[in-house]
Design an enzyme around this catalytic site. Structure first.
Site, PDB file in Angstrom:
ATOM      1  CE1 TYR A 228      -0.570   4.143   9.626  1.00 42.52           C
ATOM      2  CE2 TYR A 228       0.517   2.824   7.936  1.00 42.52           C
ATOM      3  CZ  TYR A 228      -0.536   3.023   8.810  1.00 42.52           C
ATOM      4  OH  TYR A 228      -1.551   2.096   8.862  1.00 42.52           O
TER       5      TYR A 228
ATOM      6  CG  HIS B   4      -2.024  -0.940   1.207  1.00 38.28           C
ATOM      7  ND1 HIS B   4      -3.214  -0.718   1.828  1.00 38.28           N
ATOM      8  CD2 HIS B   4      -2.142  -2.145   0.599  1.00 38.28           C
ATOM      9  CE1 HIS B   4      -4.032  -1.738   1.615  1.00 38.28           C
ATOM     10  NE2 HIS B   4      -3.397  -2.624   0.885  1.00 38.28           N
TER      11      HIS B   4
ATOM     12  CE  LYS C 207       4.846   3.275  12.983  1.00 40.63           C
ATOM     13  NZ  LYS C 207       5.104   2.781  11.651  1.00 40.63           N
TER      14      LYS C 207
ATOM     15  CE1 TYR D  59      -4.473   3.966   9.414  1.00 41.98           C
ATOM     16  CE2 TYR D  59      -4.777   4.028  11.787  1.00 41.98           C
ATOM     17  CZ  TYR D  59      -4.147   3.506  10.680  1.00 41.98           C
ATOM     18  OH  TYR D  59      -3.187   2.535  10.846  1.00 41.98           O
TER      19      TYR D  59
ATOM     20  N   PRO E 280      -2.332   0.908  19.607  1.00 39.04           N
ATOM     21  CG  PRO E 280      -4.397  -0.141  19.308  1.00 39.04           C
ATOM     22  CD  PRO E 280      -3.552   0.529  20.345  1.00 39.04           C
TER      23      PRO E 280
HETATM   24  C1  DHB Z   1      -4.321  -2.804  11.655  1.00 36.17           C
HETATM   25  C2  DHB Z   1      -4.068  -2.564  12.987  1.00 36.17           C
HETATM   26  C3  DHB Z   1      -3.670  -1.317  13.375  1.00 36.17           C
HETATM   27  O1  DHB Z   1      -3.407  -1.056  14.681  1.00 36.17           O
HETATM   28  C4  DHB Z   1      -3.500  -0.287  12.465  1.00 36.17           C
HETATM   29  O2  DHB Z   1      -3.135   0.941  12.881  1.00 36.17           O
HETATM   30  C5  DHB Z   1      -3.731  -0.552  11.138  1.00 36.17           C
HETATM   31  C6  DHB Z   1      -4.134  -1.807  10.738  1.00 36.17           C
HETATM   32  C7  DHB Z   1      -4.754  -4.151  11.224  1.00 36.17           C
HETATM   33  O3  DHB Z   1      -5.014  -4.997  12.086  1.00 36.17           O
HETATM   34  O4  DHB Z   1      -4.897  -4.370  10.032  1.00 36.17           O
END
Ligand code: DHB
Length: 360
Positions: A350, A43, A262, A167, A258
Site C-alpha cells: 500500500y 497518513h 495505485k 476500507y 482503483p
Molecule cells: C482514494 C482513491 C482510491 O482508489 C483509494 O484506494 C483510496 C483513496 C481517493 O480518491 O482518495
C-alpha cells in the site's frame, strides 16, 4: 508536452488522492513537492472495517513507510506551474496527434495550425484513450479483465468522519471513506458498472454509505455533495511497453482497479525509470536503460496488478458469489487483520515497494 484537453478541465477533474512514499519522494526530488508538504496530510495507517468492527493497519509500525493524502489534480497543478516557470513548452487543446515511432516524429494541430516535431524519443503518457498505444498496437500483446462492478464516487463538503482512510467490506458491497482536506470528504461505494448516476439521488447515496460503514459508536457526517460519478473497473496492460523509440508510461500502458489507489503511483514509477534511461542515453550514449525500460517497469506493473486485484477481490461483493467465496474473503480479512506477516504484506504494498526492490 501536448495535451488534448484545456487547462481547466485537467486541473478540475477529480481523481484519486493517495501518494505512495516513493511518489512523495519523487515529487520532492523534482522540486515540485513544496505545496504537497504544506497542504497534504501524511497518513501512517488505514482501517479495514467489517462486521461492524474496525482493524487498523499500522504502516509506520509494520514497514516504516507512510502515504500522503493530496489530490491528483493538485499534483497536476503543481507540475503545470513548474513547467511554465521553467519556460518550457506546454500546449493545451492539441488535436489530431499522429505519432511515428520510427523517425521518431509527432504531428499535431494547435490553434488551427499543423505542426511537426522531430524527436530523439517519444514518451507516450497520453492515458488509456490516447493515440500512442494504438499506433504501435501491432507490436503489443494486450490483456484485459473487466470487473462486474464499478465505484460511485462523491466529493462532499463536510469534515471527514475519520482521520484515516476506511476500507469497508459489507454484505451490500464495498465502501471507502477517503478525504481531501479538513472540509472535504471523498467517499465511494461499489455499484453495478452499468448503473446510471441518475438512479442515485444524494439521499440514497448517504443511506447506502451509512449502512455499509455502520460501526457502534461511530457516525458518518453528511454534507452537500459537490461532485458525483460512476467509474467502471478493469485490469489492463500491454507487453512490452515500448516499440522503436516510443515508450508508453502510466495509463497508456496499464490500468489497475482503483482499490489501493495505485494508478498515479504506478505512472510515476514508470516515468522515473524512463527519465533515468533517457538521461543515460542522451548524456552518456548508454542505451541499455532504454532497451530494458519495459522489462524493468513490468516487474512493478505485475506486482501492482496483483495487489490491486487482491484488495479488490478481498473487499467487494461479486454477483452470484457462493457461500464458499464469502467465507474465503472473510478468512482473508481475518488473516490480514490478525497476522503481522499478512498485515506487513498489505502495508508494504500500500505504501509502495521501494524503487529497485525487484533487483534486490
Ligand atoms: C482514494 C482513491 C482510491 O482508489 C483509494 O484506494 C483510496 C483513496 C481517493 O480518491 O482518495
Amino acid at each position: 508536452m501536448l495535451e488534448l484537453r484545456d487547462q481547466d478541465y485537467v486541473i478540475q477533474r477529480v481523481r484519486a488522492g493517495v501518494l505512495e512514499q516513493g511518489t512523495m519522494d519523487t515529487l520532492r526530488e523534482a522540486g515540485v513537492g513544496a505545496r504537497m508538504d504544506r497542504e497534504g496530510a501524511v497518513h501512517e495507517g488505514i482501517e479495514l472495517r467489517y462486521d461492524g468492527e474496525g482493524h487498523r493497519i499500522d504502516f509506520a509500525g509494520l514497514c516504516g513507510r507512510a502515504i500522503m493524502v493530496y489530490g491528483q489534480q493538485e499534483v497536476v497543478k503543481d507540475l503545470i506551474e513548474r513547467r511554465r516557470a521553467d519556460g518550457l513548452p506546454l500546449l493545451f487543446e492539441v488535436d489530431d496527434v499522429e505519432v511515428d515511432p520510427d523517425t521518431p516524429k509527432v504531428a499535431f494541430t494547435h490553434d488551427g495550425e499543423r505542426h511537426e516535431l522531430t524527436a530523439k524519443a517519444i514518451a507516450g503518457c497520453d492515458g488509456f484513450h490516447g493515440v500512442c498505444r494504438d499506433t504501435i498496437a501491432h507490436a503489443l500483446t494486450e490483456r484485459t479483465r473487466e470487473y462486474p462492478f464499478g465505484w460511485l464516487g462523491i466529493l462532499a463538503e463536510v469534515a471527514p468522519s475519520t482521520h484515516e482512510l476506511i476500507y469497508a467490506s459489507h454484505e451490500r458491497g464495498f465502501a471507502l471513506h477517503s478525504l481531501r482536506s479538513p472540509e472535504l470528504s471523498r467517499l465511494y461505494i461499489q455499484v453495478d458498472p452499468h448503473d446510471d448516476i441518475e438512479n442515485w439521488p444524494d439521499e440514497r447515496i448517504w443511506e447506502e454509505l451509512h449502512t455499509r460503514f455502520e460501526k457502534p459508536g461511530w457516525t458518518l457526517q453528511e454534507g452537500p455533495i459537490v461532485e458525483k460519478g460512476i467509474t467502471p473497473m478493469r485490469s489492463f496492460l500491454v507487453e512490452p511497453m515500448q516499440h522503436e523509440r516510443l515508450y508508453l508510461a502510466g495509463d497508456a500502458a496499464h490500468i489497475v482497479p482503483p482499490t489501493g489507489a495505485k494508478g498515479l503511483n504506478l505512472a510515476v514509477a514508470d516515468v522515473r525509470v524512463l527519465a533515468q534511461a533517457l538521461t543515460d542515453w542522451l548524456r552518456g550514449g548508454d542505451a541499455s536503460g532504454l532497451d530494458s525500460y519495459s522489462e524493468k517497469c513490468l516487474a512493478r506493473v505485475w506486482r501492482v496488478q496483483h495487489f490491486s486485484w487482491w484488495m479488490t477481490s478481498m473487499l467487494h461483493r461479486f454477483p452470484e458469489e457462493d457461500e464458499i467465496q464469502q467465507r474465503l474473503q472473510r478468512a482473508e480479512l481475518d488473516y490480514v487483520t490478525s497476522s503481522r506477516a499478512a498485515s506487513t504484506m498489505l502495508a508494504e504494498n500500500y505504501t509502495g515497494l521501494p524503487y529497485g526492490w525487484e533487483a534486490a
